[in-house]
Motif scaffolding. Structure first.
Motif, PDB file in Angstrom:
ATOM      1  N   PHE A   9      91.719   8.883  33.972  1.00 10.56           N
ATOM      2  CA  PHE A   9      92.321   9.338  35.226  1.00 10.56           C
ATOM      3  C   PHE A   9      93.332  10.443  34.948  1.00 10.56           C
ATOM      4  CE2 PHE A   9      95.700   9.347  38.374  1.00 10.56           C
ATOM      5  CZ  PHE A   9      94.960   9.502  39.544  1.00 10.56           C
ATOM      6  N   SER A  10      93.363  11.429  35.853  1.00  8.49           N
ATOM      7  CA  SER A  10      94.323  12.522  35.761  1.00  8.49           C
ATOM      8  C   SER A  10      94.803  12.867  37.162  1.00  8.49           C
ATOM      9  CB  SER A  10      93.676  13.750  35.112  1.00  8.49           C
ATOM     10  OG  SER A  10      94.546  14.872  35.185  1.00  8.49           O
ATOM     11  N   TYR A  11      96.105  13.075  37.309  1.00 10.71           N
ATOM     12  CA  TYR A  11      96.650  13.458  38.608  1.00 10.71           C
ATOM     13  C   TYR A  11      96.398  14.932  38.921  1.00 10.71           C
ATOM     14  CZ  TYR A  11      99.128   8.995  39.019  1.00 10.71           C
ATOM     15  OH  TYR A  11      99.434   7.658  39.138  1.00 10.71           O
ATOM     16  N   ARG A  13      94.039  16.912  37.018  1.00 11.65           N
ATOM     17  CA  ARG A  13      92.751  17.326  36.450  1.00 11.65           C
ATOM     18  C   ARG A  13      92.903  18.099  35.137  1.00 11.65           C
ATOM     19  NH1 ARG A  13      89.119  14.109  39.050  1.00 11.65           N
ATOM     20  NH2 ARG A  13      89.632  14.030  41.268  1.00 11.65           N
ATOM     21  N   LYS A  16      95.417  14.313  31.054  1.00 10.52           N
ATOM     22  CA  LYS A  16      94.944  12.954  31.254  1.00 10.52           C
ATOM     23  C   LYS A  16      96.123  11.965  31.281  1.00 10.52           C
ATOM     24  CE  LYS A  16      90.448  13.520  31.379  1.00 10.52           C
ATOM     25  NZ  LYS A  16      89.658  13.168  32.583  1.00 10.52           N
ATOM     26  N   THR A  19      93.238   7.435  29.402  1.00 11.80           N
ATOM     27  CA  THR A  19      92.039   7.835  28.662  1.00 11.80           C
ATOM     28  C   THR A  19      91.422   6.631  27.969  1.00 11.80           C
ATOM     29  OG1 THR A  19      93.074   9.986  28.206  1.00 11.80           O
ATOM     30  CG2 THR A  19      91.119   9.420  26.929  1.00 11.80           C
ATOM     31  N   ASN A  53      91.509   6.195  42.673  1.00  8.81           N
ATOM     32  CA  ASN A  53      90.206   5.948  42.050  1.00  8.81           C
ATOM     33  C   ASN A  53      90.075   6.704  40.738  1.00  8.81           C
ATOM     34  OD1 ASN A  53      88.829   5.980  45.337  1.00  8.81           O
ATOM     35  ND2 ASN A  53      89.116   4.183  44.075  1.00  8.81           N
ATOM     36  N   ASP A  55      88.635   8.848  37.559  1.00 13.38           N
ATOM     37  CA  ASP A  55      87.803  10.044  37.396  1.00 13.38           C
ATOM     38  C   ASP A  55      86.515   9.705  36.644  1.00 13.38           C
ATOM     39  OD1 ASP A  55      89.822  11.568  38.584  1.00 13.38           O
ATOM     40  OD2 ASP A  55      90.796  11.948  36.660  1.00 13.38           O
ATOM     41  N   ALA A  56      86.602   8.690  35.788  1.00  6.43           N
ATOM     42  CA  ALA A  56      85.433   8.275  35.002  1.00  6.43           C
ATOM     43  C   ALA A  56      85.580   6.807  34.652  1.00  6.43           C
ATOM     44  CB  ALA A  56      85.329   9.117  33.734  1.00  6.43           C
ATOM     45  N   ASN A  68      85.108   2.364  43.174  1.00  3.60           N
ATOM     46  CA  ASN A  68      85.552   3.269  44.237  1.00  3.60           C
ATOM     47  C   ASN A  68      86.047   2.547  45.483  1.00  3.60           C
ATOM     48  OD1 ASN A  68      84.888   5.738  42.825  1.00  3.60           O
ATOM     49  ND2 ASN A  68      82.736   5.201  43.155  1.00  3.60           N
TER      50      ASN A  68
END
Length: 269
Positions: A9-11, A13, A16, A19, A53, A55-56, A68
């Motif tokens: 997740f990254s706020y 983009r 990170k 991770t 949510n 990112d991956a 999600n």
């Protein structure tokens, strides 16, 4: 019960925040989440709650994909208690505060009344049912926050720094409540900087550092390695430190130290 796999997740983009987060929370455990400020603890709990949510990666609850899902969906399974109870208390009375969640989740009137009585008794708040939440002392406010979360019958309860700002009496009362709820089958995730609480109560400990899991295992395993504990920005629990100074096997609680010392005395006699 809850499984996270390869979460990122990254706020913004670019950098990170989390991770490669993979972990499993099992039914009936008390799990501790620790780490320095900024290590990613709050972000991880927000992901679990569905407030943001990933990112991956994937998140599964009871085998179902909830990666999600939104907060309203996760609220059926997970209760969250903020570090500062004033952030989540808004109703006119304790009674109204507790029944708000079940009402929003579609509980029947009979179910709501039953849950109200059950959680008032469980959290020792029956005498405060008609009080205004904002007039209560901080420790009682914290128990009210827990009562409000319990009223929705969650499978997992997340406690964010539950004892911050409390006196010894209220701290002890809250920790006893936590143990009681866990013995009754509730899974609990504690986010805490208090290593004494973690040493005494948690079965599993997860430590984050720069958005990555640097330790995931039994607290005793980490605290036995003082160098690693300090490197992760954590304090060695007092009982562990004292047992080391006394030349005892590692002790996680004052009661463990007492028992070890009694054993020594018996051997000496």
């Amino acid at each position: 019960m809850l499984k996270l796999k390869d979460i990122a997740f990254s706020y913004d983009r670019k950098h990170k925040t989390l991770t490669d987060i993979s972990l499993t929370i099992r039914q009936g455990e008390i799990i501790a989440l620790a780490g320095r400020n900024g290590s990613g603890k709050t972000t991880l709990t927000r992901l679990i709650m569905g407030l943001i949510n990933a990112d991956a990666g994937s998140i599964k609850m009871n085998g179902q994909d909830v990666t999600n899902c939104q907060a309203a969906d996760m609220a059926k399974h997970i209760g969250y208690v903020f570090q500062n109870p004033d952030r989540q208390l808004f109703a006119s009375t304790v009674r109204e505060e507790i029944i708000y969640g079940p009402m929003q989740l579609g509980f029947t009137k009979k179910e709501i009344e039953l849950q109200l009585e059950v959680v008032l008794e469980a959290t020792d708040l029956t005498a405060f049912a008609e009080w205004a939440p904002q007039t209560l002392p901080r420790g009682i406010k914290q128990r009210l926050s827990i009562a409000s979360a319990l009223a929705a019958q969650p499978q997992l309860l997340i406690l964010d720094e539950p004892t911050t700002g409390q006196d010894c009496r209220e701290r002890t009362k809250l920790l006893r409540l936590m143990r009681k709820l866990n013995l009754e089958g509730l899974t609990i995730l504690i986010v805490s900087h208090d290593m004494d609480i973690i040493a005494e109560h948690a079965k599993t400990m997860i430590v984050l550092e720069n958005g990555k899991i640097k330790f995931n295992g039994a607290p005793k395993e980490l605290f036995a390695n003082e160098k690693k504990t300090v490197e992760l920005g954590l304090e060695v629990p007092e009982a562990v430190r004292i047992s080391h100074d006394l030349g005892l096997d590692i002790c996680m609680t004052p009661a463990d130290i007492y028992q070890k010392m009694q054993g020594r005395r018996d051997l000496h006699v």
